[in-house]
Scaffold this motif. Structure first.
Motif, PDB file in Angstrom:
ATOM      1  N   ILE A  73      16.682  33.407 -13.866  1.00  0.00           N
ATOM      2  CA  ILE A  73      16.372  32.098 -14.455  1.00  0.00           C
ATOM      3  C   ILE A  73      15.348  32.351 -15.560  1.00  0.00           C
ATOM      4  CG2 ILE A  73      15.323  29.832 -13.989  1.00  0.00           C
ATOM      5  CD1 ILE A  73      16.418  30.247 -11.061  1.00  0.00           C
ATOM      6  N   CYS A  74      15.620  31.851 -16.756  1.00  0.00           N
ATOM      7  CA  CYS A  74      14.727  32.164 -17.872  1.00  0.00           C
ATOM      8  C   CYS A  74      14.578  30.972 -18.794  1.00  0.00           C
ATOM      9  CB  CYS A  74      15.259  33.361 -18.656  1.00  0.00           C
ATOM     10  SG  CYS A  74      14.041  33.935 -19.854  1.00  0.00           S
ATOM     11  N   LYS A  75      13.324  30.706 -19.181  1.00  0.00           N
ATOM     12  CA  LYS A  75      13.081  29.588 -20.090  1.00  0.00           C
ATOM     13  C   LYS A  75      13.325  29.997 -21.537  1.00  0.00           C
ATOM     14  CE  LYS A  75       7.999  29.969 -20.741  1.00  0.00           C
ATOM     15  NZ  LYS A  75       7.987  30.694 -22.001  1.00  0.00           N
ATOM     16  N   ASN A  76      13.511  31.283 -21.769  1.00  0.00           N
ATOM     17  CA  ASN A  76      13.686  31.768 -23.141  1.00  0.00           C
ATOM     18  C   ASN A  76      15.156  31.800 -23.534  1.00  0.00           C
ATOM     19  OD1 ASN A  76      10.998  32.058 -23.672  1.00  0.00           O
ATOM     20  ND2 ASN A  76      10.930  34.189 -22.979  1.00  0.00           N
ATOM     21  N   ASN A  77      15.343  31.956 -24.845  1.00  0.00           N
ATOM     22  CA  ASN A  77      16.697  31.868 -25.391  1.00  0.00           C
ATOM     23  C   ASN A  77      16.950  33.019 -26.364  1.00  0.00           C
ATOM     24  OD1 ASN A  77      18.931  30.351 -25.024  1.00  0.00           O
ATOM     25  ND2 ASN A  77      18.195  28.554 -26.141  1.00  0.00           N
ATOM     26  N   CYS A  78      16.466  34.209 -26.019  1.00  0.00           N
ATOM     27  CA  CYS A  78      16.643  35.377 -26.895  1.00  0.00           C
ATOM     28  C   CYS A  78      18.126  35.487 -27.240  1.00  0.00           C
ATOM     29  CB  CYS A  78      16.153  36.637 -26.184  1.00  0.00           C
ATOM     30  SG  CYS A  78      14.445  36.496 -25.624  1.00  0.00           S
ATOM     31  N   LEU A  79      18.418  35.640 -28.519  1.00  0.00           N
ATOM     32  CA  LEU A  79      19.800  35.473 -28.967  1.00  0.00           C
ATOM     33  C   LEU A  79      20.754  36.552 -28.451  1.00  0.00           C
ATOM     34  CD1 LEU A  79      18.750  34.403 -32.533  1.00  0.00           C
ATOM     35  CD2 LEU A  79      19.904  32.950 -30.892  1.00  0.00           C
ATOM     36  N   TYR A  80      20.191  37.708 -28.077  1.00  0.00           N
ATOM     37  CA  TYR A  80      21.005  38.853 -27.658  1.00  0.00           C
ATOM     38  C   TYR A  80      21.249  38.908 -26.161  1.00  0.00           C
ATOM     39  CZ  TYR A  80      16.069  40.057 -27.203  1.00  0.00           C
ATOM     40  OH  TYR A  80      14.727  40.001 -26.919  1.00  0.00           O
ATOM     41  N   CYS A  81      20.552  38.080 -25.391  1.00  0.00           N
ATOM     42  CA  CYS A  81      20.428  38.310 -23.949  1.00  0.00           C
ATOM     43  C   CYS A  81      21.398  37.456 -23.120  1.00  0.00           C
ATOM     44  CB  CYS A  81      18.987  38.014 -23.542  1.00  0.00           C
ATOM     45  SG  CYS A  81      18.668  38.314 -21.805  1.00  0.00           S
ATOM     46  N   GLY A  82      22.104  38.106 -22.214  1.00  0.00           N
ATOM     47  CA  GLY A  82      23.118  37.430 -21.408  1.00  0.00           C
ATOM     48  C   GLY A  82      22.573  36.400 -20.435  1.00  0.00           C
ATOM     49  N   ILE A  83      21.270  36.485 -20.095  1.00  0.00           N
ATOM     50  CA  ILE A  83      20.737  35.497 -19.141  1.00  0.00           C
ATOM     51  C   ILE A  83      19.875  34.457 -19.848  1.00  0.00           C
ATOM     52  CG2 ILE A  83      20.924  37.073 -17.174  1.00  0.00           C
ATOM     53  CD1 ILE A  83      17.881  37.455 -17.255  1.00  0.00           C
ATOM     54  N   ARG A  84      20.048  34.339 -21.158  1.00  0.00           N
ATOM     55  CA  ARG A  84      19.292  33.352 -21.948  1.00  0.00           C
ATOM     56  C   ARG A  84      19.548  31.934 -21.420  1.00  0.00           C
ATOM     57  NH1 ARG A  84      22.138  31.283 -26.431  1.00  0.00           N
ATOM     58  NH2 ARG A  84      20.306  31.506 -27.741  1.00  0.00           N
ATOM     59  N   ARG A  85      18.572  31.072 -21.643  1.00  0.00           N
ATOM     60  CA  ARG A  85      18.594  29.693 -21.110  1.00  0.00           C
ATOM     61  C   ARG A  85      19.908  28.966 -21.376  1.00  0.00           C
ATOM     62  NH1 ARG A  85      14.295  27.195 -24.273  1.00  0.00           N
ATOM     63  NH2 ARG A  85      15.896  26.512 -25.736  1.00  0.00           N
ATOM     64  N   GLY A  92      12.481  40.240 -14.263  1.00  0.00           N
ATOM     65  CA  GLY A  92      13.213  38.976 -14.247  1.00  0.00           C
ATOM     66  C   GLY A  92      13.017  38.189 -15.519  1.00  0.00           C
ATOM     67  N   GLY A  93      13.741  37.099 -15.603  1.00  0.00           N
ATOM     68  CA  GLY A  93      13.569  36.158 -16.696  1.00  0.00           C
ATOM     69  C   GLY A  93      12.223  35.457 -16.541  1.00  0.00           C
ATOM     70  N   GLU A  94      11.850  34.654 -17.514  1.00  0.00           N
ATOM     71  CA  GLU A  94      10.592  33.904 -17.419  1.00  0.00           C
ATOM     72  C   GLU A  94      10.868  32.644 -16.601  1.00  0.00           C
ATOM     73  OE1 GLU A  94       8.148  33.641 -20.899  1.00  0.00           O
ATOM     74  OE2 GLU A  94       8.695  35.657 -21.561  1.00  0.00           O
TER      75      GLU A  94
HETATM   76 FE1  FES Z   1      14.820  35.657 -20.873  1.00  0.00          FE
HETATM   77 FE2  FES Z   1      16.596  37.428 -21.577  1.00  0.00          FE
HETATM   78  S1  FES Z   1      16.188  35.481 -22.545  1.00  0.00           S
HETATM   79  S2  FES Z   1      15.287  37.509 -19.872  1.00  0.00           S
END
Ligand code: FES
Ligand code: SAM
Length: 349
Positions: free
Chosen positions: A65-77, A111-113
């Motif tokens: 579970i992650c509050k971030n939305n990094c554009l490359y990341c599969g577990i982004r929000r 983990g995610g944030e």
């Molecule tokens: Fe949070 Fe990748 S966007 S772990």
């Protein structure tokens, strides 16, 4: 032209420092023979400090579970296709128990944030892990937090913190992250972690979207100057449910070359042959060790959640039990003449 590459590699081996332009020259003039040359030097430098020992860390993926939305990341929000999970304290302690029996003396909680993991929740967990396993090191990799939070977690027992800087170029950082995240904040976190006394790990993805050789040269210079204890680099691998779904993955060969250069920059660096490297090549982790890496981080997460921590497509080791992963890695590392050791694996001088 080739002779200049060899000359720069020789200088890096003896001085552990080059200018950004020189690093860029090494990257722009990549060749198989330059990579072989750098790898030989990296391996001999690594042998002089770590011998044939490979350190292991048990990776426990505590939440996707992650509050971030990094554009490359599969577990982004914003990835609605991702099925979310969070491990309980009991689950995490069960992973540690299994890991300890399998010879792990470092646990990496990643983990995610996830706002569930407040300082209170994490401190309680850290105190329990340290009480049960006083001979183990705990590494956290839970993203950006306040300095006060990093301090509390350190006081509660966290020894190390992994926070990849992702890129040392501000414009590039802004292409990889949404506007609510900032390059300055990332760098501030790394500085805070170091000042507090953690063994700090930074790192970046090789071949991330929009990355140029100049960006990588700046990454190498940043690592040379920041002097982290650890450095996580692996190829960027596309995830189909991200905004970068059409971007190509990074180069395996360039990642190996950069592992060698990093070893020459900082001979005692703890340098993992990452899961991403093992994902883009069937012998990726072995070849990573042979290029100068000295750490592997097998998965200790419960098998039931492993597929859900999908940062990129086709991630390996998502179906195996922890004991199988441990044995598999033992075989792989032995096959190239190295040995996995059972201790905390702190940096040696
Ligand atoms: Fe949070 Fe990748 S966007 S772990
Ligand atoms: N939330 C923590 C953080 O941000 O540091 C830890 C988890 S984050 C998923 C761990 C690392 O995975 C990131 O630093 C990033 O470099 C890497 N990563 C994310 N997406 C990736 C991808 N598509 N390919 C390769 N590595 C990726």
């Amino acid at each position: 032209m080739m002779s200049k590459v060899f000359e720069l590699i020789d200088r890096l081996e003896s001085c552990h420092s080059l200018s950004v332009e020189e690093y860029r020259y090494l990257i722009d003039n990549y060749s198989d023979s330059a990579a072989d040359y750098a790898a030989k030097k990296a391996v001999s430098l690594r042998h002089s400090i770590y011998g044939k020992d490979v350190y292991i860390r048990g990776l426990i993926e505590i939440s996707n579970i992650c509050k971030n939305n990094c554009l490359y990341c599969g577990i982004r929000r914003d990835n609605r296709e991702c099925s979310r999970y969070r491990l309980s304290e009991e689950d995490i302690l069960a992973c540690c128990k299994e890991g300890y029996a399998l010879g792990f003396r470092t646990f990496v909680l990643q983990g995610g944030e996830d706002s569930h993991f407040t300082d209170e929740v994490l401190c309680r967990l850290l105190v329990k892990i340290k009480e049960l396993y006083p001979d183990c090191a705990v590494t956290l990799s839970l993203g950006e937090r306040s300095r006060e939070s990093y301090q509390r977690l350190h006081t509660a027992g966290a020894d190390r913190y992994l926070l990849r800087h992702e890129t040392a170029d501000k414009d590039h950082y802004e292409k990889l992250h949404p506007s609510e995240m900032s390059f300055e904040r990332r760098m501030e976190c790394l500085q805070d972690l170091k000042e507090i006394g953690y063994q700090v790990g930074c790192g970046f993805m090789v071949g991330s979207p929009y990355q140029t050789s100049e960006h990588i040269a700046k990454d190498l210079k940043f690592i040379e100057e920041f002097k982290p204890s650890m450095c996580g680099i692996g190829p960027y691998i596309t995830h189909q449910a991200t905004p970068f779904a059409d971007m190509p993955s990074g180069s395996f060969e360039l990642t190996l070359y950069l592992l060698s250069l990093l070893r020459l920059i900082k001979p005692d660096l703890l340098l993992p042959a990452t899961t991403a490297l093992g994902t883009i090549h069937p012998k990726g982790r072995e070849l990573g060790i042979l290029a100068g890496a000295n750490v592997v981080m097998p998965n200790l997460s419960p098998v039931s959640v492993r597929k859900k921590y999908e940062l990129y497509d086709n991630k390996i080791c998502t179906g195996e039990e922890s004991a199988q992963c441990r044995q598999c890695l033992d075989r792989r590392i032995n096959s190239i003449g190295y040995t996995i050791v059972t201790h905390r694996g702190d940096p040696k001088k």
